[in-house]
Design a protein around this motif. Structure first.
Motif, PDB file in Angstrom:
ATOM      1  N   GLU A  90      -4.310  18.779 -32.584  1.00  0.00           N
ATOM      2  CA  GLU A  90      -3.474  18.115 -31.581  1.00  0.00           C
ATOM      3  C   GLU A  90      -2.466  19.077 -30.965  1.00  0.00           C
ATOM      4  O   GLU A  90      -2.201  19.020 -29.757  1.00  0.00           O
ATOM      5  N   GLU A  91      -1.922  19.981 -31.766  1.00  0.00           N
ATOM      6  CA  GLU A  91      -0.943  20.929 -31.234  1.00  0.00           C
ATOM      7  C   GLU A  91      -1.620  21.952 -30.317  1.00  0.00           C
ATOM      8  O   GLU A  91      -1.057  22.339 -29.285  1.00  0.00           O
ATOM      9  N   ILE A  92      -2.789  22.395 -30.678  1.00  0.00           N
ATOM     10  CA  ILE A  92      -3.526  23.325 -29.810  1.00  0.00           C
ATOM     11  C   ILE A  92      -3.792  22.680 -28.458  1.00  0.00           C
ATOM     12  O   ILE A  92      -3.607  23.307 -27.406  1.00  0.00           O
ATOM     13  N   MET A  93      -4.236  21.441 -28.463  1.00  0.00           N
ATOM     14  CA  MET A  93      -4.514  20.763 -27.203  1.00  0.00           C
ATOM     15  C   MET A  93      -3.237  20.516 -26.412  1.00  0.00           C
ATOM     16  O   MET A  93      -3.243  20.587 -25.181  1.00  0.00           O
ATOM     17  N   ARG A  94      -2.137  20.231 -27.088  1.00  0.00           N
ATOM     18  CA  ARG A  94      -0.873  20.051 -26.385  1.00  0.00           C
ATOM     19  C   ARG A  94      -0.449  21.332 -25.692  1.00  0.00           C
ATOM     20  O   ARG A  94       0.130  21.305 -24.597  1.00  0.00           O
ATOM     21  N   ARG A  95      -0.763  22.472 -26.280  1.00  0.00           N
ATOM     22  CA  ARG A  95      -0.357  23.763 -25.745  1.00  0.00           C
ATOM     23  C   ARG A  95      -1.516  24.489 -25.062  1.00  0.00           C
ATOM     24  O   ARG A  95      -1.514  25.709 -24.928  1.00  0.00           O
ATOM     25  N   GLN A  96      -2.500  23.739 -24.617  1.00  0.00           N
ATOM     26  CA  GLN A  96      -3.721  24.316 -24.059  1.00  0.00           C
ATOM     27  C   GLN A  96      -3.443  25.281 -22.910  1.00  0.00           C
ATOM     28  O   GLN A  96      -4.024  26.367 -22.850  1.00  0.00           O
ATOM     29  N   ASP A  97      -2.550  24.921 -22.012  1.00  0.00           N
ATOM     30  CA  ASP A  97      -2.301  25.755 -20.841  1.00  0.00           C
ATOM     31  C   ASP A  97      -1.707  27.105 -21.224  1.00  0.00           C
ATOM     32  O   ASP A  97      -2.150  28.150 -20.739  1.00  0.00           O
ATOM     33  N   GLU A  98      -0.707  27.117 -22.087  1.00  0.00           N
ATOM     34  CA  GLU A  98      -0.077  28.391 -22.437  1.00  0.00           C
ATOM     35  C   GLU A  98      -0.988  29.257 -23.303  1.00  0.00           C
ATOM     36  O   GLU A  98      -1.018  30.479 -23.157  1.00  0.00           O
ATOM     37  N   LEU A  99      -1.757  28.618 -24.189  1.00  0.00           N
ATOM     38  CA  LEU A  99      -2.697  29.388 -25.004  1.00  0.00           C
ATOM     39  C   LEU A  99      -3.815  29.973 -24.148  1.00  0.00           C
ATOM     40  O   LEU A  99      -4.297  31.081 -24.409  1.00  0.00           O
ATOM     41  N   ALA A 100      -4.225  29.239 -23.122  1.00  0.00           N
ATOM     42  CA  ALA A 100      -5.250  29.749 -22.213  1.00  0.00           C
ATOM     43  C   ALA A 100      -4.730  30.956 -21.437  1.00  0.00           C
ATOM     44  O   ALA A 100      -5.440  31.964 -21.268  1.00  0.00           O
TER      45      ALA A 100
END
Length: 493
Positions: A90-100
């Motif tokens: 859930e945290e990865i998906m919440r931060r999807q834009d910055e991680l991308a």
């Protein structure tokens, strides 16, 4: 770097948020000797930041941390391990834009494609969060009736996970997910070109409540000095590696001393076969997906295109039209579909393979030369026709946006050509005939097959190859098996 001021601020912020230290025993720290190295942005050939350059002392510290944490971690209930993975998902998906954006900066692929990888990476955590509670065993009456057969499944122990640069997040979660679900502690050695995605993932897992020592991360430009002592230590019980066949062979040799469990996802040389009855529109779309995913820098990339002679001309023309229309540029720029290759060595290899093919008689349809009019390591989408069968470009992984096309006249010929390789990771076949599709599926020496599909990867399926493409499977229901031992207890009642 190019772009608006807002974009530059965003890029700077994303880099600043990532821990740029080793993770050992729950603590972020510098390398024992203080060494560091620069992480490069391949689109501009300029450094992004520096990270520690771990050495043998750091590896031993990580090994002690993983070994010390193993008993306690194995005792954590499966539901708790699964819930931790779910929180990470859930945290990865919440931060999807910055991680991308972070992934694009260190690896080069367009942001839209990086966002796809982040979602793909997160899905491994969701999948294995559900598998954690399905680790089973058995209880049965012995055949003679005089006892019982009890089987249980237990974590294999501390593991060494070595990940590649081309999918810097997903190849990590594909290994970390089942290790966490099974109850194994880990030392992760990311590729030196792309360590930032893994460091960001480590911070996310810490925040989600992962106990100290369960996940340790070593960034290094000296993988041999760091990994070999770990493999020979006797404390590591499993190694999982994604990368080249040459390195995989070396790791297998080093693992033999302690008889380690091994998972090896190695090189590929994927054939893409277009049969005479194929739907041409579907085949072209599939070819673009299979060839251009990750700029062609994927072990699953279509490496050799075998097209029935009756369709060769229209297929080549349509493929060239599609690829030539793709926008080339820095992955952070709007509309870019083709970013840079990972480094100068990667571009040099692609260039030499194309030059050798042209010298042997292949014909350039589009592309064919590196782009030297800009900084970074760019190579344009390239289609080569009339490629001689003995060309090196048909025998080695290209790892770039180059599609060499060879014609065939009969299915037997296509199968023979496709199997004429030491590799066997994935194959692609386009046909409208179920009978023909089944024949290819049964005849091709491959671990995976895309039948009228240009992408095969999914966390729900077992990923892996045969021959020199590797050992074991990652993902799917069997993915967790690689991290579990089966213990049998003979019960006298």
């Amino acid at each position: 770097m190019t772009g608006t001021n807002d974009a530059l601020v965003s890029e700077k912020s994303v880099i600043e948020q990532v821990p740029k230290e080793l993770l050992i025993g729950g603590r972020w720290q510098l390398a024992a000797g203080g060494a560091s190295y620069e992480v490069e942005d391949p689109s501009v050939a300029e450094p992004l930041c520096t990270v520690p350059d771990a050495g043998p002392d750091d590896a031993q510290a990580a090994l002690r941390a993983a070994a010390d944490a193993q008993p306690g971690w194995a005792a954590v209930p499966p539901r708790e391990r699964g819930e931790l993975l779910r929180r990470c998902y859930e945290e990865i998906m919440r931060r999807q834009d910055e991680l991308a954006l972070l992934m694009t900066l260190e690896m080069g692929k367009p942001v839209a494609e990086s966002k796809g990888e982040i979602a793909y990476a997160a899905e491994f955590f969701r999948w294995f969060s559900e598998e954690a509670v399905r680790i089973d065993g058995g209880w049965q009456t012995a055949p003679d009736g005089n006892g019982r057969i009890w089987t249980m499944r237990q974590p294999v122990g501390p593991t060494l996970l070595i990940t590649p640069w081309n999918f810097p997040m997903a190849m990590g979660t594909r290994k970390i997910g089942p290790a966490v679900a099974a109850g194994c502690t880990m030392i992760v050695k990311p590729a030196h070109q792309t360590p930032l995605s893994m460091l960001a993932l480590g911070a996310i897992m810490q925040q989600a409540g992962l106990p100290d020592g369960v996940l340790n991360i070593l960034t290094t430009t000296h993988p041999g000095q760091v990994c070999e002592p770990l493999l020979r230590s006797g404390s590591i019980r499993k190694v999982s590696f994604t990368g080249s066949t040459a390195v995989g062979r070396k790791l297998l040799e080093q693992s033999a001393d302690q008889v380690l469990r091994t998972s090896m996802e190695l090189g590929g040389n994927a054939p893409f076969i277009v049969c005479e009855d194929a739907d041409l529109d579907k085949a072209v779309v599939g070819a673009v997906l299979a060839k251009m995913r990750n700029i062609g820098e994927a072990c699953t990339a279509a490496n050799r295109m075998y097209v029935h002679s009756s369709l060769a001309r229209p297929f080549t023309e349509r493929l060239a039209e599609k690829l030539s229309a793709m926008k080339i540029g820095r992955g952070t720029e709007p509309g870019v579909q083709v970013g840079p290759l990972i480094d100068a060595a990667g571009r040099k290899k692609v260039t030499s393979l194309v030059e050798e093919a042209l010298a042997a008689g292949a014909r350039t349809v589009i592309g064919g030369e590196p782009l030297n009019d800009r900084p970074g390591y760019f190579y344009p989408p390239t289609v080569l026709a009339e490629v001689p069968a003995d060309c090196r470009i048909l025998r080695e992984e290209i790892f770039g946006p180059v599609a060499p096309i060879v014609t065939f006249d009969a299915d037997d010929e296509a199968i023979r050509l496709a199997n004429d390789t030491e590799f066997g990771l994935v194959s692609y076949v386009f046909t409208e005939s179920l009978r023909r599709g089944v024949r290819y599926a049964e005849s091709l020496e491959t671990g995976m097959l895309g039948l009228n599909k240009g992408i095969v990867s999914t966390p729900a399926a077992p990923f892996g190859g045969v021959k020199h493409s590797g050992l074991g499977r990652e993902g799917g229901r069997v993915g967790i098996d690689e991290f579990l031992e089966t213990k049998y207890v003979a019960v006298d009642i």
